[in-house]
Design an enzyme around this catalytic site. Structure first.
Site, mmCIF file in Angstrom:
data_model
loop_
_atom_site.group_PDB
_atom_site.id
_atom_site.type_symbol
_atom_site.label_atom_id
_atom_site.label_comp_id
_atom_site.label_asym_id
_atom_site.label_seq_id
_atom_site.Cartn_x
_atom_site.Cartn_y
_atom_site.Cartn_z
ATOM 1 N N CYS A 1 -1.786 -1.063 -5.804
ATOM 2 C CA CYS A 1 -2.420 -0.102 -4.901
ATOM 3 C C CYS A 1 -2.954 1.034 -5.778
ATOM 4 C CB CYS A 1 -1.402 0.437 -3.903
ATOM 5 S SG CYS A 1 -1.965 1.920 -3.041
ATOM 6 N N SER B 1 0.839 -1.197 0.000
ATOM 7 C CA SER B 1 0.000 0.000 0.000
ATOM 8 C C SER B 1 0.871 1.243 0.000
ATOM 9 C CB SER B 1 -0.890 0.002 1.242
ATOM 10 O OG SER B 1 -1.734 -1.114 1.211
ATOM 11 N N CYS B 2 0.242 2.355 -0.352
ATOM 12 C CA CYS B 2 0.946 3.639 -0.325
ATOM 13 C C CYS B 2 1.415 3.931 1.092
ATOM 14 C CB CYS B 2 0.013 4.758 -0.770
ATOM 15 S SG CYS B 2 -0.367 4.609 -2.497
ATOM 16 N N PRO B 3 2.536 4.563 1.296
ATOM 17 C CA PRO B 3 3.402 5.205 0.315
ATOM 18 C C PRO B 3 4.526 4.313 -0.200
ATOM 19 C CG PRO B 3 4.220 5.707 2.497
ATOM 20 C CD PRO B 3 3.041 4.766 2.667
#
Lengths: 79, 402
Positions: free
Chosen positions: A44, A17-19
């Site tokens: 993502c 997932s981000c970041p």
């Protein structure tokens, strides 16, 4: 389908997932030799926008437009 | 027709547009219901519901009195804001065929998500709201506590961003030499149909609420749906607004949020003066600062705040399941700590409710709010420029060295 590009390295970031897609991509590019080609695969949805934007903002060039592959994206970026 | 469908579902919407729309809708929602777009209060109530389910006696917990724990989540308008947001996000994810179960490669992310979720949930409720009630919809209510919360969240996020960059936290990606095959594409596309069915059922439910005279539930469900659609389509991430500024000098989300708040502030003051409504003011105290800082740290650890978590979970990002659970645990633990562990006496009691409308009057309140937002915008641009300058120097040095 796009023309097959021979990448020197592949970052498989599916599930991250981000970041982290942005961080990993920028760090990997920084560690590669200039001119080498990096393939990045992400899933993502946030990364579909921020990976290309940040790679360009950090001065990297894309070998081709990002390719949408179902629920994933594939990027080809020159270090 | 095809191109407009493509525009709506295949592309993410411009964050500026989305946040201005969210700002307009939240001012409208306040005008219609006298309450604001908020989610963590309901998370606390959900925690209370679960405790009741397990037979815990919570009748003497003051916090649950304060957040009006009554009925069940299905007959609270705030409950329908939350479920509506989940529904709106899920419907958009399915209509755009972008649902996929996404399991983090790094197992440490689950632990990070749970711990971050607990800290963020605890901090948000300590400050009496998350990035909505103490930020995006708090500033337009002219509640001074939002100002403290913004500063504190910025500080917390800064330390969170530092943590994110450490090797032991971020882990190592799987870097392979040469090419790897992307996942094989599925031929049959069923997601949009499932999304359409859920949308039809949900709209039926909203109509039922209105027809059966449950107007507030209907409005909650309707606006929740709209907020869910907006945050998913705009990929609105309050966490990234702060964090990415520190991490990679990315400023678009922060700028869009500030502009959305400015629009919402102007509309809200108009709504307040026309309908003679009382703005929602929360206590500004040490707890607001401590809570904001914890919230900022927690959302970066968890990779998502209370709202970002909602649409990401609907996208199938399993990481956000422990984040959601963590949020509820943290919020519920704060409700316990409020009176049982002396949090109220130490951090909250000395504070007061300050509303800029009362202290400065309408013209003063809107002027100083817009001035503060302008200042935040300038700081964001400054942060972005500073990052780019550093980057240019770094790149210059590496060219020079080679």
């Amino acid at each position: 389908m796009q023309a097959k590009l021979e990448a020197d390295f592949t970052l498989d970031l599916r599930g991250e997932s981000c970041p982290y897609p942005v961080i990993y991509t920028l760090e990997t590019l920084e560690g590669m030799n200039k001119g080498e080609l990096l393939q990045v695969i992400t899933d993502c949805p946030g990364s579909f926008r921020n990976v290309p934007e940040e790679a360009i903002a950090h001065g990297y060039k894309f070998a081709q437009d990002p390719v949408k592959n179902g629920q994933e994206y594939v990027f080809h970026i020159y270090a | 027709m095809k191109s407009s469908i493509q525009f709506i579902f295949q592309r993410y919407w411009n964050p500026y547009l989305v946040l201005v729309m969210a700002g307009i809708l939240s001012a409208l929602y306040f005008g219609l219901t006298s309450t604001v777009w908020a989610v963590t209060g309901e998370f606390t109530r959900l925690g209370g519901d679960i405790l009741l389910l397990f037979g815990v006696d919570i009748s003497d917990w003051q916090y649950f009195d304060m957040v009006h724990l009554q009925g069940t989540t299905w007959n609270r308008p705030d409950g329908w804001i939350v479920w509506g947001m989940f529904a709106g996000a899920l419907i958009m994810v399915l209509l755009s065929n972008s649902f996929k179960i996404r399991l983090p490669q790094q197992k440490r992310r689950y632990v990070q998500g749970l711990i971050g979720g607990i800290i963020a949930g605890f901090g948000a409720r300590l400050a009496l709201g998350c990035n909505l009630a103490a930020f995006f919809t708090g500033v337009p209510q002219f509640s001074f506590h939002s100002w403290i919360f913004i500063v504190a969240t910025g500080i917390g996020t800064f330390f969170g961003a530092k943590l994110t960059k450490t090797r032991w936290w971020k882990g190592k990606p799987s870097l392979i030499r040469g090419n790897t095959q992307p996942t094989q594409l599925k031929k049959r596309i069923i997601q949009p149909y499932v999304g359409g069915v859920i949308a039809a059922l949900y709209i039926g439910l909203i109509i039922y609420f209105f027809v059966s005279g449950q107007k507030l539930l209907g409005l909650g469900a309707l606006f929740g749906l709209a907020f869910g659609i907006l945050i998913e389509r705009g990929q609105i991430c309050f966490t990234s607004a702060f964090r990415d500024l520190f991490l990679v000098g990315r400023s678009i989300m922060a700028k869009a949020i500030i502009i959305g708040m400015a629009v919402s502030s102007i509309l809200t003051i108009i709504v307040i003066s026309i309908y003679d409504l009382t703005p929602i003011t929360q206590i500004a105290a040490l707890s607001t600062f401590v809570g904001g800082a914890l919230f900022g740290l927690g959302i970066v650890m968890a990779s998502g705040c209370e709202t970002g978590m909602m649409y990401r979970l609907m996208e199938g990002q399993i990481l956000f399941l422990p984040v959601f659970v963590g949020n509820i645990i943290g919020a519920t633990f704060l409700a316990y700590a409020w009176d049982h562990l002396g949090v109220y006496n130490v951090l909250v009691k000395s504070g007061t409710k300050i509303n800029l409308l009362d202290t400065l009057g309408p013209i003063g309140a809107i002027s100083i709010t817009l001035l503060m937002l302008g200042g935040l915008y300038a700081l964001t641009v400054f942060g972005e420029k500073r990052y780019q300058r550093k980057l240019a120097i770094k790149r210059g040095m590496s060219i020079h060295a080679s």
